[in-house]
Design a protein around this motif. Sequence first.
Motif, PDB file in Angstrom:
ATOM      1  N   THR A  88       0.861  -1.179   0.000  1.00  0.00           N
ATOM      2  CA  THR A  88       0.000   0.000   0.000  1.00  0.00           C
ATOM      3  C   THR A  88       0.895   1.225   0.000  1.00  0.00           C
ATOM      4  OG1 THR A  88      -1.694  -1.191   1.263  1.00  0.00           O
ATOM      5  CG2 THR A  88      -1.869   1.209   1.182  1.00  0.00           C
ATOM      6  N   SER A  89       0.843   2.016  -1.074  1.00  0.00           N
ATOM      7  CA  SER A  89       1.776   3.128  -1.222  1.00  0.00           C
ATOM      8  C   SER A  89       1.205   4.180  -2.161  1.00  0.00           C
ATOM      9  CB  SER A  89       3.111   2.621  -1.782  1.00  0.00           C
ATOM     10  OG  SER A  89       2.909   1.964  -3.027  1.00  0.00           O
ATOM     11  N   ALA A  90       1.807   5.377  -2.126  1.00  0.00           N
ATOM     12  CA  ALA A  90       1.399   6.443  -3.037  1.00  0.00           C
ATOM     13  C   ALA A  90       1.897   6.192  -4.452  1.00  0.00           C
ATOM     14  CB  ALA A  90       1.914   7.786  -2.530  1.00  0.00           C
ATOM     15  N   ASP A  91       2.989   5.436  -4.588  1.00  0.00           N
ATOM     16  CA  ASP A  91       3.547   5.025  -5.864  1.00  0.00           C
ATOM     17  C   ASP A  91       4.352   3.765  -5.591  1.00  0.00           C
ATOM     18  OD1 ASP A  91       4.242   4.937  -8.507  1.00  0.00           O
ATOM     19  OD2 ASP A  91       5.641   6.612  -8.442  1.00  0.00           O
ATOM     20  N   ILE A  92       4.818   3.113  -6.646  1.00  0.00           N
ATOM     21  CA  ILE A  92       5.619   1.909  -6.438  1.00  0.00           C
ATOM     22  C   ILE A  92       6.781   1.913  -7.420  1.00  0.00           C
ATOM     23  CG2 ILE A  92       4.209   0.506  -8.014  1.00  0.00           C
ATOM     24  CD1 ILE A  92       4.671  -1.830  -5.991  1.00  0.00           C
ATOM     25  N   GLU A  93       7.965   1.549  -6.913  1.00  0.00           N
ATOM     26  CA  GLU A  93       9.158   1.418  -7.747  1.00  0.00           C
ATOM     27  C   GLU A  93       9.877   0.149  -7.334  1.00  0.00           C
ATOM     28  OE1 GLU A  93      13.318   3.758  -8.758  1.00  0.00           O
ATOM     29  OE2 GLU A  93      11.608   4.876  -7.955  1.00  0.00           O
ATOM     30  N   LEU A  94       9.939  -0.816  -8.228  1.00  0.00           N
ATOM     31  CA  LEU A  94      10.542  -2.110  -7.929  1.00  0.00           C
ATOM     32  C   LEU A  94      11.931  -2.192  -8.537  1.00  0.00           C
ATOM     33  CD1 LEU A  94       7.494  -4.489  -8.558  1.00  0.00           C
ATOM     34  CD2 LEU A  94       8.339  -3.605  -6.367  1.00  0.00           C
ATOM     35  N   ASN A  95      12.928  -2.327  -7.670  1.00  0.00           N
ATOM     36  CA  ASN A  95      14.305  -2.457  -8.132  1.00  0.00           C
ATOM     37  C   ASN A  95      14.799  -3.898  -8.087  1.00  0.00           C
ATOM     38  OD1 ASN A  95      14.728   0.376  -8.557  1.00  0.00           O
ATOM     39  ND2 ASN A  95      14.763   0.624  -6.334  1.00  0.00           N
ATOM     40  N   SER A  96      14.005  -4.793  -7.502  1.00  0.00           N
ATOM     41  CA  SER A  96      14.361  -6.208  -7.449  1.00  0.00           C
ATOM     42  C   SER A  96      13.088  -7.035  -7.451  1.00  0.00           C
ATOM     43  CB  SER A  96      15.194  -6.512  -6.195  1.00  0.00           C
ATOM     44  OG  SER A  96      14.470  -6.176  -5.025  1.00  0.00           O
ATOM     45  N   ASP A  97      13.236  -8.341  -7.602  1.00  0.00           N
ATOM     46  CA  ASP A  97      12.081  -9.232  -7.664  1.00  0.00           C
ATOM     47  C   ASP A  97      11.367  -9.329  -6.319  1.00  0.00           C
ATOM     48  OD1 ASP A  97      12.804  -9.706 -10.260  1.00  0.00           O
ATOM     49  OD2 ASP A  97      13.627 -11.709  -9.896  1.00  0.00           O
ATOM     50  N   VAL A  98      10.046  -9.542  -6.399  1.00  0.00           N
ATOM     51  CA  VAL A  98       9.227  -9.847  -5.220  1.00  0.00           C
ATOM     52  C   VAL A  98       8.576 -11.196  -5.480  1.00  0.00           C
ATOM     53  CG1 VAL A  98       7.303  -9.155  -3.765  1.00  0.00           C
ATOM     54  CG2 VAL A  98       8.782  -7.407  -4.801  1.00  0.00           C
ATOM     55  N   ASN A  99       8.879 -12.176  -4.642  1.00  0.00           N
ATOM     56  CA  ASN A  99       8.376 -13.539  -4.834  1.00  0.00           C
ATOM     57  C   ASN A  99       7.460 -13.903  -3.684  1.00  0.00           C
ATOM     58  OD1 ASN A  99       7.989 -16.303  -5.208  1.00  0.00           O
ATOM     59  ND2 ASN A  99      10.059 -16.611  -6.014  1.00  0.00           N
ATOM     60  N   SER A 100       6.182 -14.123  -3.990  1.00  0.00           N
ATOM     61  CA  SER A 100       5.211 -14.469  -2.942  1.00  0.00           C
ATOM     62  C   SER A 100       5.051 -15.970  -2.769  1.00  0.00           C
ATOM     63  CB  SER A 100       3.853 -13.850  -3.273  1.00  0.00           C
ATOM     64  OG  SER A 100       3.288 -14.470  -4.419  1.00  0.00           O
ATOM     65  N   GLY A 101       5.837 -16.761  -3.488  1.00  0.00           N
ATOM     66  CA  GLY A 101       5.724 -18.206  -3.380  1.00  0.00           C
ATOM     67  C   GLY A 101       4.365 -18.681  -3.872  1.00  0.00           C
ATOM     68  N   SER A 102       3.685 -19.469  -3.058  1.00  0.00           N
ATOM     69  CA  SER A 102       2.374 -19.989  -3.451  1.00  0.00           C
ATOM     70  C   SER A 102       1.242 -19.037  -3.094  1.00  0.00           C
ATOM     71  CB  SER A 102       2.136 -21.343  -2.778  1.00  0.00           C
ATOM     72  OG  SER A 102       2.167 -21.207  -1.364  1.00  0.00           O
ATOM     73  N   SER A 103       1.577 -17.898  -2.532  1.00  0.00           N
ATOM     74  CA  SER A 103       0.571 -16.912  -2.141  1.00  0.00           C
ATOM     75  C   SER A 103       0.378 -15.879  -3.248  1.00  0.00           C
ATOM     76  CB  SER A 103       0.978 -16.242  -0.834  1.00  0.00           C
ATOM     77  OG  SER A 103      -0.052 -15.420  -0.336  1.00  0.00           O
ATOM     78  N   ASN A 104      -0.313 -14.788  -2.920  1.00  0.00           N
ATOM     79  CA  ASN A 104      -0.653 -13.753  -3.893  1.00  0.00           C
ATOM     80  C   ASN A 104      -0.015 -12.423  -3.535  1.00  0.00           C
ATOM     81  OD1 ASN A 104      -2.508 -15.636  -5.126  1.00  0.00           O
ATOM     82  ND2 ASN A 104      -3.972 -15.132  -3.505  1.00  0.00           N
ATOM     83  N   ILE A 105      -0.026 -11.500  -4.487  1.00  0.00           N
ATOM     84  CA  ILE A 105       0.434 -10.125  -4.266  1.00  0.00           C
ATOM     85  C   ILE A 105      -0.734  -9.186  -4.548  1.00  0.00           C
ATOM     86  CG2 ILE A 105       1.941  -8.283  -5.119  1.00  0.00           C
ATOM     87  CD1 ILE A 105       4.071 -10.399  -5.663  1.00  0.00           C
ATOM     88  N   ARG A 106      -0.899  -8.186  -3.677  1.00  0.00           N
ATOM     89  CA  ARG A 106      -1.956  -7.187  -3.840  1.00  0.00           C
ATOM     90  C   ARG A 106      -1.317  -5.799  -3.824  1.00  0.00           C
ATOM     91  NH1 ARG A 106      -7.424  -7.625  -3.113  1.00  0.00           N
ATOM     92  NH2 ARG A 106      -7.076  -9.712  -2.250  1.00  0.00           N
ATOM     93  N   LEU A 107      -1.661  -4.960  -4.804  1.00  0.00           N
ATOM     94  CA  LEU A 107      -1.147  -3.603  -4.909  1.00  0.00           C
ATOM     95  C   LEU A 107      -2.280  -2.613  -4.700  1.00  0.00           C
ATOM     96  CD1 LEU A 107       1.109  -3.922  -8.095  1.00  0.00           C
ATOM     97  CD2 LEU A 107       1.728  -4.338  -5.714  1.00  0.00           C
ATOM     98  N   LEU A 108      -2.072  -1.643  -3.783  1.00  0.00           N
ATOM     99  CA  LEU A 108      -3.092  -0.648  -3.468  1.00  0.00           C
ATOM    100  C   LEU A 108      -2.472   0.736  -3.432  1.00  0.00           C
ATOM    101  CD1 LEU A 108      -4.851  -2.479  -0.493  1.00  0.00           C
ATOM    102  CD2 LEU A 108      -5.589  -2.445  -2.881  1.00  0.00           C
TER     103      LEU A 108
END
Length: 195
Positions: A5-25
């Motif tokens: 949950t953020s005002a913006d998002i900047e990904l400089n590396s991988d995000v691995n949730s495994g068998s779960s999910n990712i939610r962006l707000l």
Amino acid sequence: EIIFTSADIELNSDVNSGSSNIRLLSSSGSDMYIGANPSGYNLSDAEMFKLLTTNLYIGDDSVGDIYVDGITGANNSNVLGLTTFTASKDKKKISFIGTDSTFGGLAANSDDGILVDVNLNALSLGMTMNGDLDQDDDTDDSITISSNKTLSSLKNITLRSSGGGIEAGDDVSILANDGLTLASSLNSSKTLTLN
């Protein structure tokens, strides 16, 4: 589940949730721009490749409008299941604009309409759209597909928008390899291809 949950998002590396999910707000409840448009809250096409997850959820009942522009199949390939866009806050909508977008599987759910102004493809799973989640009168409440655009899916396609129905321009094609469900009225005065 991993929730950002953020005002913006900047990904400089991988995000691995495994068998779960990712939610962006969006923390400010602002509009969300996914793909080429760099305004405000923006997740670029290249950044999407860094999200390794079972399902990706973008938005909810707190964010503004969602704009999707130019997501490539290659950069969506690390989402193993569905990419789901939700703009269910009152009067908010989802727009697919700019450049064609391709997903493994796609779901789009909004309170006040969905605009499809590009070609959309689902390569391995289905495609579902609901342009009137609350089934209450708003400004639009329709799924609008612009002229000369194609929705295609290796699996099924389901389109639903109880308030405003489905509006298709000229030479629109809806191609589902494993079944097409039109759960609301479809209106088109021009050439329409359903398969």
